[in-house]
Design an enzyme around this catalytic site. Structure first.
Site, PDB file in Angstrom:
ATOM      1  N   ASP A 152       0.863  -1.169   0.000  1.00 41.90           N
ATOM      2  CA  ASP A 152       0.000   0.000   0.000  1.00 41.90           C
ATOM      3  C   ASP A 152       0.913   1.236   0.000  1.00 41.90           C
ATOM      4  O   ASP A 152       2.135   1.143   0.145  1.00 41.90           O
ATOM      5  CB  ASP A 152      -0.971  -0.015   1.178  1.00 41.90           C
ATOM      6  CG  ASP A 152      -2.196   0.857   0.862  1.00 41.90           C
ATOM      7  OD1 ASP A 152      -2.137   1.657  -0.092  1.00 41.90           O
ATOM      8  OD2 ASP A 152      -3.217   0.749   1.574  1.00 41.90           O
TER       9      ASP A 152
HETATM   10  C1  NOJ Z   1      -3.891   4.067  -0.040  1.00 44.02           C
HETATM   11  C2  NOJ Z   1      -5.073   3.166   0.034  1.00 44.02           C
HETATM   12  O1  NOJ Z   1      -5.083   2.437   1.237  1.00 44.02           O
HETATM   13  C3  NOJ Z   1      -5.172   2.187  -1.118  1.00 44.02           C
HETATM   14  O2  NOJ Z   1      -6.373   1.488  -1.028  1.00 44.02           O
HETATM   15  C4  NOJ Z   1      -5.034   2.927  -2.415  1.00 44.02           C
HETATM   16  O3  NOJ Z   1      -5.182   2.024  -3.484  1.00 44.02           O
HETATM   17  C5  NOJ Z   1      -3.701   3.614  -2.445  1.00 44.02           C
HETATM   18  N1  NOJ Z   1      -3.642   4.586  -1.360  1.00 44.02           N
HETATM   19  C6  NOJ Z   1      -3.428   4.320  -3.772  1.00 44.02           C
HETATM   20  O4  NOJ Z   1      -4.227   5.405  -3.928  1.00 44.02           O
END
Ligand code: NOJ
Length: 760
Positions: A294
């Site tokens: 993530d």
């Molecule tokens: C953080 C989020 O937790 C995730 O779900 C997302 O895909 C990413 N940022 C990218 O934007």
């Protein structure tokens, strides 16, 4: 007779041949892919390989905190040198083409980039937020919704979405509850698969499909107290039986990628967790795709107190099975020296790169890096009438009728005066909800617009107090103390002079989502006290709710005669709501998550355990609250219709030595046609591990004409009656099982069946 025999003989042979050919063709293609990718890897330098594992966000459009000391100009140099494998948050054919060209024209290996975006519930045509879509229980429509999102995104240069989010959660405080399918692992698994099929289609090479990503692996939805990014501590039984099933279903549906997660799980951050990524995902489930971190989650292992610096974070993540680094720069800065100093083995890197290149191959990017860059498709496929029609269909089915005393709904289209109140009624932005990808600002149809289209003459609108300070809400914190009460008196005067009030209230569109946890789950701001004033002026109130999470609606339920749960329904929101209010569509949604009576009940979910003192009892010593009931205000699976359904004739029988047949009859006893979600639950009366009091195992959404009866039948395998042990292995035990059916988790009929099978 001969013909019949011939057919009987030929059909299975034909099917066999077809399946066989498909398998042979797939094996041939896989072999070709393997040869191509191995060949490529053999020519790559170590840094070029590590580059493939590196993902950056576009610098002006981001969905996470921007790393300190991040040098944007470096990114361009790295792109040119082939040191970036994927970018996120770059979309639109022109921009994608430009960036892809930079890589293809300048880098030695000319390996195309993956372009990723959070296409969570639509690209420009915004569909209902995932929690709302889940309330439709309509898997076909959910799949269609994902497929139009994919089609639009792919037409704008995107080939990879960070969706579906398949995190089960039981906590309405958690802002990201809006992004998932609610509290149930069975429903969540079915919806996960529908979404993956919608995004990926039958073949990733189709330029109108995109790679999907099951996230967040794992247990992100079990954050303590629902506070985003918070610690998770759950036992193995809950992990295997509740949290992991939708992920396993996603892996079985051949989702292209997984994303790990920000949280720690039982003391180990998910990003550095070998048990999750290596043993379970890539081991037990034999997942062949790749895992992306993530946003910054590799670097965050330092703050977790798990690794001492970015280098050891990189080592921990790669060793645990995380293949791509999103926005930590941990891999690009450290993997080479880790390999050089023999602190990690090169085969870890080769394996990660192979997985990433496989996806690029499957998408057809090696044949044509600009495959997703057709301006013609971009002009034709986005926000068009066909997509809006599908979006409207799913928006209508997502609406849940929570209460309708004395059939106050549906409203007549003439001969009455309706007061429409609440600033959300005139809001064209909030219904887009959070994670609205490239949804243009203010592009939703508002309730006011849609109701006016039905009959302008019966409608008067007053906004009343303002929910949020619209000039400051977009990024960052909402000003929760904001209250512009001007307009209150006018709205109340209007209510008193009207036949009926439609009040549109709830949360602002960005009040749920990532980083938007709430410690209070009532109607935000002064809305509840405003609603009380309206109710005093005119008690014929229909409350339309727009929200991204279950709210505490106890006062509302006690007083307001009709409540329509309309979540955040996207582009076609107002039209869907208006069609329910005026009865053009008969509501059919059912809650995918329990609504508590008060925050103190949270976590509350239908598939809880019994405890040793379930009660009720006439003494105080049973499992209960002294100041609140145990049951939720609105249970999982619940939702009313403008018609009624009667359940009869339940018959549960064994079928051979490994399955059960369940038959019942459902009748539409009301005055309208409508859809019903027929639900089947089980309970294992006793077992070597305690089991939930109810578990959803099957459902069907069916249409009934007025007065129509249908015989409905379900088959259950004994495996459906089993449970997963601490090693994630399925176990079935003989004994007594209660089979329950109904239109909600508060079931209508039940029968007990005893099973003693050799399968045990
Ligand atoms: C953080 C989020 O937790 C995730 O779900 C997302 O895909 C990413 N940022 C990218 O934007």
């Amino acid at each position: 007779m001969e013909k019949v025999l011939l057919l009987i003989f030929f059909i299975p042979t034909l099917i066999f041949c077809q399946d066989d050919n498909v398998i042979i063709e797939k094996t041939r293609k896989d072999k070709e892919k393997e040869i191509f990718v191995n060949d490529l890897i053999a020519k790559m330098t170590l840094m070029e390989k590590i580059g493939q594992m590196n993902q950056y966000s576009n610098f002006y459009d981001f969905t996470g905190p921007y790393p300190k000391n991040f040098v944007d100009s470096l990114k361009f140099e790295q792109l040119k040198q082939g040191l970036v494998g994927s970018v996120l948050n770059v979309s639109g054919v022109k921009k994608v083409k430009k960036m892809q060209k930079l890589v293809i024209d300048n880098s030695r290996m000319k390996i195309p980039l993956l372009f990723a975006l959070d296409v969570i519930h639509g690209f420009q045509t915004i569909n209902p937020i995932p929690l709302a879509e889940s309330a439709s229980w309509n898997l076909e429509l959910i799949q269609k919704s994902a497929s139009i999102a994919a089609k639009e995104a792919a037409s704008a240069g995107i080939n990879w979405t960070f969706a579906p989010m398949v995190d089960i959660t039981r906590d309405p405080r958690w802002g990201r509850i809006m992004e998932g399918a609610g509290e149930d692992p069975y429903l969540g698994s079915k919806i996960a698969v529908a979404r993956i099929k919608g995004f990926q289609g039958n073949n990733l090479e189709d330029p109108l499909t995109i790679a999907a990503c099951a996230k967040h692996f794992a247990a992100y939805g079990f954050a303590e107290s629902g506070r985003d990014y918070n610690t998770v501590d759950v036992g193995l039984k809950t992990l295997h039986n509740v949290i992991l099933p939708p992920f396993k279903a996603a892996a079985e549906a051949e989702v292209a990628t997984f994303m790990n997660s920000f949280n720690e799980l039982n003391g180990i951050p998910a990003t550095g967790n070998s048990f999750l990524q290596k043993d379970i995902l890539k081991g037990d489930w034999n997942f062949k795709g790749f895992v992306v971190s993530d946003w910054g989650s590799i670097g965050e292992m330092i703050a977790h107190g798990y690794t001492k610096d970015l280098k050891s974070a990189a080592k921990s993540a790669i060793t645990a099975g995380c293949d791509m680094d999103m926005m930590s720069s941990a891999y690009i800065l450290n993997l080479k020296s880790l390999v050089d100093k023999n602190q990690i083995k090169i085969n870890l890197i080769d394996d990660a790169v192979k997985r990433i290149l496989y996806l690029k191959y499957d998408l057809g990017l090696f044949k044509d890096p600009f495959k997703y860059c057709s301006e013609d498709r971009e002009n034709k496929n986005i926000l068009n009438a066909q997509n809006r029609k599908i979006s409207l269909d799913i928006a209508k089915e997502a609406i849940v009728l929570l209460k309708n005393d004395e059939n106050i709904l549906p409203l007549k289209k003439t001969g009455l005066k309706i007061a429409l109140i609440g600033d959300l009624a005139d809001d064209k932005d909030s219904p887009l909800g959070n994670w609205r990808a490239n949804g243009p600002k203010n592009s939703a149809i508002s309730v006011l617009e849609a109701m006016e289209r039905v009959n302008k003459n019966i409608l008067v609108y007053e906004s009343g107090p303002s929910l949020v300070n619209k000039s400051t809400y977009f990024q960052g914190e909402l000003d929760i103390n904001y209250s512009d009460t001007s307009g209150t008196n006018k709205a109340i005067r209007l209510a008193s002079r009207s036949d009926v009030v439609v009040a549109v209230m709830g949360e602002h569109g960005l009040q749920s989502g990532e980083g938007r946890s709430r410690a209070k789950i009532n109607l935000p701001g002064i809305q509840e006290s405003f609603l009380k004033e309206i109710y005093k002026a005119n008690n014929k109130v229909i409350l339309v709710l727009m929200n991204g999470r279950p709210l505490d609606l106890s006062w509302v339920d006690e007083n307001i005669p009709a409540v329509v749960e309309a979540w955040q329904l996207g582009t076609m929101s107002g039209e869907a709501i208006s069609s329910v209010l005026f009865g053009d569509y008969n509501p059919s949604g059912k809650l995918p998550v329990s609504f508590p009576r008060s925050l103190g009940q949270v976590p509350i979910y239908y598939n809880h355990k019994s405890t040793g003192r379930p009660g009720p009892s006439d003494n105080v010593f049973w499992s209960h609250f002294n100041d609140e009931k145990n049951d939720p205000l609105y249970p999982f699976g619940y939702g009313l219709s403008y018609t009624n359904f009667k359940y009869t004739n339940l018959k549960v029988e064994k079928l051979g030595d490994s399955s059960i047949e369940v038959n019942l009859m459902v009748e539409n006893t009301g005055n309208r046609s409508g859809q019903e979600v027929v639900q089947l639950y089980i309970r294992d009366s006793f077992s070597s591990t305690t089991r939930p009091v109810k578990e959803l195992k099957r459902f069907k959404k069916l249409f009934f004409e007025k007065g129509e009866r249908k015989d409905i039948s379900f088959n259950l395998n004994y495996d459906d009656l089993g449970f997963l042990n601490d090693d994630g292995k399925l176990f079935f035990e003989n004994g007594k099982f209660e089979i329950m059916v109904g239109g909600s988790s508060i079931t209508a009929l039940s029968q007990v069946i005893e099973i003693s099978s050799s399968k045990e």
